[in-house]
Scaffold this active site. Structure first.
Site, PDB file in Angstrom:
ATOM      1  CE  LYS A   1      -4.065  -2.312   1.008  1.00 49.79           C
ATOM      2  NZ  LYS A   1      -3.582  -3.682   0.927  1.00 49.79           N
TER       3      LYS A   1
HETATM    4  C1  LIG Z   1      -4.100  -4.808   0.314  1.00 47.93           C
HETATM    5  C2  LIG Z   1      -3.251  -6.025   0.239  1.00 47.93           C
HETATM    6  C3  LIG Z   1      -3.467  -7.025  -0.728  1.00 47.93           C
HETATM    7  C4  LIG Z   1      -4.614  -6.975  -1.704  1.00 47.93           C
HETATM    8  O1  LIG Z   1      -4.462  -5.967  -2.664  1.00 47.93           O
HETATM    9  P1  LIG Z   1      -5.736  -5.481  -3.516  1.00 47.93           P
HETATM   10  O2  LIG Z   1      -5.258  -4.320  -4.293  1.00 47.93           O
HETATM   11  O3  LIG Z   1      -6.773  -5.089  -2.484  1.00 47.93           O
HETATM   12  O4  LIG Z   1      -6.185  -6.615  -4.347  1.00 47.93           O
HETATM   13  C5  LIG Z   1      -2.601  -8.114  -0.753  1.00 47.93           C
HETATM   14  N1  LIG Z   1      -1.588  -8.228   0.129  1.00 47.93           N
HETATM   15  C6  LIG Z   1      -1.350  -7.288   1.065  1.00 47.93           C
HETATM   16  C7  LIG Z   1      -0.230  -7.491   2.026  1.00 47.93           C
HETATM   17  C8  LIG Z   1      -2.158  -6.148   1.159  1.00 47.93           C
HETATM   18  O5  LIG Z   1      -1.914  -5.225   2.105  1.00 47.93           O
END
Ligand SMILES: *Cc1c(COP(=O)(O)O)cnc(C)c1O
Length: 497
Positions: free
Chosen positions: A112
């Site tokens: 993120k």
């Molecule tokens: C948010 C997240 C995901 C999923 O990503 P999306 O964009 O919501 O599909 C996968 N792994 C981690 C560690 C995340 O923080």
């Protein structure tokens, strides 16, 4: 370039799409077209550091931002102070033709950060363009990773504030500490007495409440969102697909122009959607493999063409993928429907009212040319983490573990030997108890707190505990506010001070 709503109608600029987040009527903003790049353009990325690669991609989409604004934003976001690897998003070879794209070198150790380090700058510049003088107040409900990434992104950004609601009993110890120790004069972290759904429902109600908007307005504040349906979170993610490809070419993993597969641990469909945008722009991608945990609504969707939320919700060891409604899928549906906003509106209405919709066989077949999908439960994921460690010495986190298992299954089923990149979305240190259990069994974690588990992982992997984790031990807890899940209590908590 203009931006349209997936449900038809709206036409706005990039900065307007980023400032407002959601289109009127609940649609998501999508670019009027996919900018096209050629082989020379991609080859030129080779010689560039990550920030310049980001600048190259962003400037194709953000046409009402000046070159200077974009350069300033990427330099501030992707700097050595903020990322603990000079490559920002390094690619490393796991074995043979399997590669790992590490997206966890930012301040909060999850992917993120790739978007949320940049978004605040784009939001601030968008506010300036719009003549917005009120404080931009970001509200977030989090099940763990998004909250801390938003706090780190927005902390001390002038003209903004960031309030995060997290479920008191729903986040890992490390995640809770990460949030409650956040500094900055413009951050608030509030524990909700309830689960993630309570927090999320409350935040959605606040966004929909004219009364709350008026009370915020009296204080000179205006609400905005940092969640993954904001286009400003999608576009920074397109960058690392190009960046990974450039690095793969440089490392001899693939010849320029040859295709690669990406396998992506998926929840809200934001990460993998960015890969699909990259493919549409001209990046040589063969398959995008959508990896789900036991909450496998997307696996079923790609297999059957029907998206159905009539199913149980499971808590898993990959909590950031525990989701039943993948909001960003709507952007893929829009293209699948040949940009027919009315058809997308019908599907979304069916989803709201009866909990499912179908895109039909022809569209499902069309999607299967690009997308493959699979799922792995906690036990299979743990076994894959263990096996991969044995084979390569590399320790991966639980989300990445789901992707690794789904890739192994995909290869066994299809025989597809295209070089593959596993998108690694979190550091194993963020989920150390579950990772240690996968490597050594449940007994190995008995009586150990997160820091002791982290120390154990360090011994096994030889990768030092990131300072973002070890520092948590010493940092004072600065946020201890709690509130009930009552929306009025949540409103008061945002408006206090
Ligand atoms: C948010 C997240 C995901 C999923 O990503 P999306 O964009 O919501 O599909 C996968 N792994 C981690 C560690 C995340 O923080």
């Amino acid at each position: 370039m203009s931006y349209f709503s997936t449900r038809g109608g709206a036409v706005v600029t990039a900065s307007q799409a980023i400032l407002t987040g959601l289109a009127p009527g609940g649609g998501l903003y999508v670019p009027a077209m996919f900018p096209q790049v050629d082989r020379q353009w991609i080859a030129a990325l080779n010689a560039m550091p990550y920030a310049r690669r980001a600048e190259a991609v962003l400037s194709l989409y953000l046409e009402d931002y000046t070159a200077q604004e974009i350069a300033g934003a990427v330099d501030a976001a992707y700097s050595a102070e903020r990322f603990d690897d000079p490559a920002i998003a390094p690619v490393r070879r796991l074995d043979g033709n399997t590669w790992l794209l590490e997206l966890f070198h930012g301040p909060t150790l999850a992917f993120k950060d790739m978007a949320l380090q940049l978004l605040p700058h784009l939001v601030r510049q968008a506010a300036r363009k719009a003549g917005e003088e009120r404080e931009i107040s970001i509200l977030v409900a989090t099940s763990g990773d998004t909250g801390k990434a938003a706090l780190e992104g927005f902390r001390d950004v002038p003209g903004t504030s960031c309030t995060v609601f997290y479920p008191e009993e729903g986040v890992s110890d490390i995640q809770k500490l990460q949030m409650t120790t956040t500094g900055g004069g413009n951050t608030r972290v509030i524990a909700v007495e309830g689960n993630f759904d309570d927090a999320q429902t409350g935040v959605k109600q606040l966004f929909a409440s004219p009364d709350f908007a008026a009370r915020m307005g009296e204080k000179g504040r205006v609400l905005s969102s940092a969640n993954s349906i904001n286009f400003g979170r999608l576009v920074p993610q397109v960058v690392y697909y190009f960046s990974a490809y450039a690095d793969l070419c440089a490392a001899g993993g693939v010849a320029a122009g040859e295709p690669v597969n990406f396998v992506v641990p998926t929840g809200n469909f934001g990460d993998i959607l960015a890969g699909w945008y990259a493919k549409n722009m001209g990046l040589p991608v063969n398959k995008l493999i959508c990896a789900s945990n036991r909450n496998n609504v997307l696996t079923d969707f790609f297999a059957s063409g029907t998206y159905s939320t009539h199913r149980l919700f499971y808590k898993t060891t990959s909590p950031s993928m525990d989701i039943l409604v993948s909001s960003n899928l709507e952007r893929l549906l829009y293209e699948t429907a040949d940009r027919d906003g009315e058809l997308v509106s019908v599907w979304m209405k069916q989803l709201r009212e009866v909990g499912s919709y179908s895109v039909g066989d022809q569209r499902r077949e069309q999607l299967s040319k690009t997308f493959a999908a699979g799922c792995a439960d906690d036990r299979q994921t743990a076994a894959e983490i263990h096996a991969l460690f044995r084979r390569t010495g590399c320790v991966i986190d639980t989300h990445t573990g789901v992707a690794a298992k789904v890739l192994a299954d995909y290869r066994a089923e299809t025989g597809d030997s295209t070089p593959a990149v596993i998108v690694s979305t979190a550091s194993p240190y963020k989920f150390c108890a579950d990772v240690l259990t996968a490597l050594q069994g449940k007994e190995a974690t008995a009586g150990k707190d997160a820091f002791a588990c982290a120390a154990e992982l360090e011994k096994l992997s030889g990768v030092p505990v990131p300072k973002q984790v070890s520092a948590l031990r010493e940092l004072p807890v600065l946020h201890s506010r709690r509130c009930t899940r009552d929306v009025q209590a949540m409103a008061d908590a945002v408006l206090a001070d």
